[in-house]
Design an enzyme around this catalytic site. Structure first.
Site, mmCIF file in Angstrom:
data_model
loop_
_atom_site.group_PDB
_atom_site.id
_atom_site.type_symbol
_atom_site.label_atom_id
_atom_site.label_comp_id
_atom_site.label_asym_id
_atom_site.label_seq_id
_atom_site.Cartn_x
_atom_site.Cartn_y
_atom_site.Cartn_z
ATOM 1 N N SER A 179 0.061 6.197 -0.669
ATOM 2 C CA SER A 179 -1.107 6.082 0.208
ATOM 3 C C SER A 179 -1.349 7.415 0.896
ATOM 4 C CB SER A 179 -0.845 4.997 1.255
ATOM 5 O OG SER A 179 -1.788 5.028 2.300
ATOM 6 N N TYR A 233 2.922 -0.313 7.584
ATOM 7 C CA TYR A 233 2.291 0.224 6.379
ATOM 8 C C TYR A 233 2.613 1.712 6.232
ATOM 9 C CZ TYR A 233 -1.289 0.947 2.798
ATOM 10 O OH TYR A 233 -1.951 1.255 1.634
#
Length: 253
Positions: A145, A158
Site C-alpha cells: 500500500s 492498516y
C-alpha cells in the site's frame, strides 16, 4: 522475443480476495496472459469466475476466512487438489478499519493484522513449501500500500500491517531466492475500490487526494494488470524483494 516471457500459459495462480476490485482485476489480467486461477474468497466470486472462463481459462473457487491463519494449509492443499500444481500466489485479500488512533480498538487492530499481514506470511509459507516440493521456482506477489511508505491518518492497524507486508516481502525474498522463488509486492495508490469509498464520498478529502496525484485520477483495477503479470512471469526473474508502487505518481510528489 521478450514478449514471450510474459506468457503465463500453463501456469496456475492462487489469487486471494478476487471477488471484486483489485483482486478481480489482477485475476483477469493473469487470465489474459494465459494463467488459470484458484480464487480464494470469503464469499462467492461468480463474476470473477465468469470473466476468467470467458477468456478460455479455468477458475476454481475456494471458500476461506483468512482471518484464521491456520486455514493457509487448507487453501494450498485445496488449490493443488483442484489444479494439480501452483506456480503463483497473489496475496491480495485485505481489510481496513478507520478510527482515530486515540480511540482505536483491540479488535480492529487484531482483525486487520490477522488478514493483512499474518495470513500473508502463512499463505506465502505454504506456497513456498509447495513450490520447493514441485522442484523449485515460483512467484509470490504480496499487495502492499501507499501506507507501506507513509503513516497515513486514522488507520493505525492498516498502516502497521502494510508496513509489515513490505518488510516480510524482503525477508521472504532473502530466504527463498535460493529455491528459485521470487517474492515481490505491489503497492497500489489511491484506487477506486470498496476500501476507498469513504474517502471518495468525502468531496474535500477526494479533492485533496486527487490534487497530489500527477495522473489526476483515482486508479482502477485495470491498472494492476500489467504489474501483476510482469511480477508473475519470467520477465521478472531477476526482480526480488522489491515493492512496486502503482500510484499515478503519488510518491513522486
Amino acid at each position: 522475443m521478450v514478449v514471450n516471457s510474459f506468457n503465463l500459459a500453463g501456469k496456475v495462480a492462487i489469487v486471494t480476495g478476487c471477488n471484486t476490485g483489485l483482486g478481480q482485476g489482477m485475476a483477469r489480467g493473469l487470465a489474459q496472459a494465459g494463467c488459470d486461477i484458484v480464487g480464494v474468497n470469503r464469499s462467492a466470486a461468480d463474476e470473477t469466475q465468469r470473466q476468467v472462463e470467458a477468456l478460455g481459462r479455468r477458475f476454481w473457487p475456494v471458500t476461506a476466512d483468512l482471518v484464521r491463519s491456520e486455514v493457509a494449509t487448507q487453501v494450498v492443499e485445496q488449490a493443488v487438489a483442484a489444479a494439480g500444481r501452483i506456480d503463483i500466489l497473489v496475496n491480495n485479500a485485505g481489510i481496513i478499519r478507520r478510527e482515530d488512533a486515540l480511540n482505536f480498538s483491540v479488535k480492529d487492530w487484531d482483525d486487520v493484522m490477522n488478514i493483512n499481514s499474518k495470513s500473508v506470511f502463512f499463505l506465502a509459507q505454504q506456497a513456498a513449501r509447495r513450490f520447493i516440493a514441485q522442484g523449485g521456482g515460483g512467484k509470490i506477489i504480496n499487495i502492499a500500500s501507499m501506507l507501506s511508505f507513509q503513516g497515513g491518518i486514522r488507520v493505525p492497524s492498516y498502516t502497521a500491517s502494510k508496513s509489515a507486508v513490505m518488510g516480510l516481502t524482503r525477508l521472504m525474498a532473502n530466504e527463498w531466492a535460493k529455491h528459485g522463488i521470487n517474492v515481490n509486492a505491489i503497492a497500489p495508490g489511491y484506487m477506486a475500490t470498496d476500501n476507498t469509498e469513504q474517502l471518495r464520498n468525502d468531496a474535500a478529502r477526494s479533492e485533496e487526494i486527487l490534487g497530489r496525484i500527477p495522473a489526476g485520477r483515482w486508479g482502477a483495477p485495470e491498472d494492476m494488470m500489467g504489474p501483476v503479470v510482469f511480477l508473475a512471469s519470467s520477465a521478472s526473474d531477476y526482480v526480488n524483494g522489491y515493492t512496486l508502487a502503482v500510484d499515478g505518481g503519488w510518491l513522486a510528489r
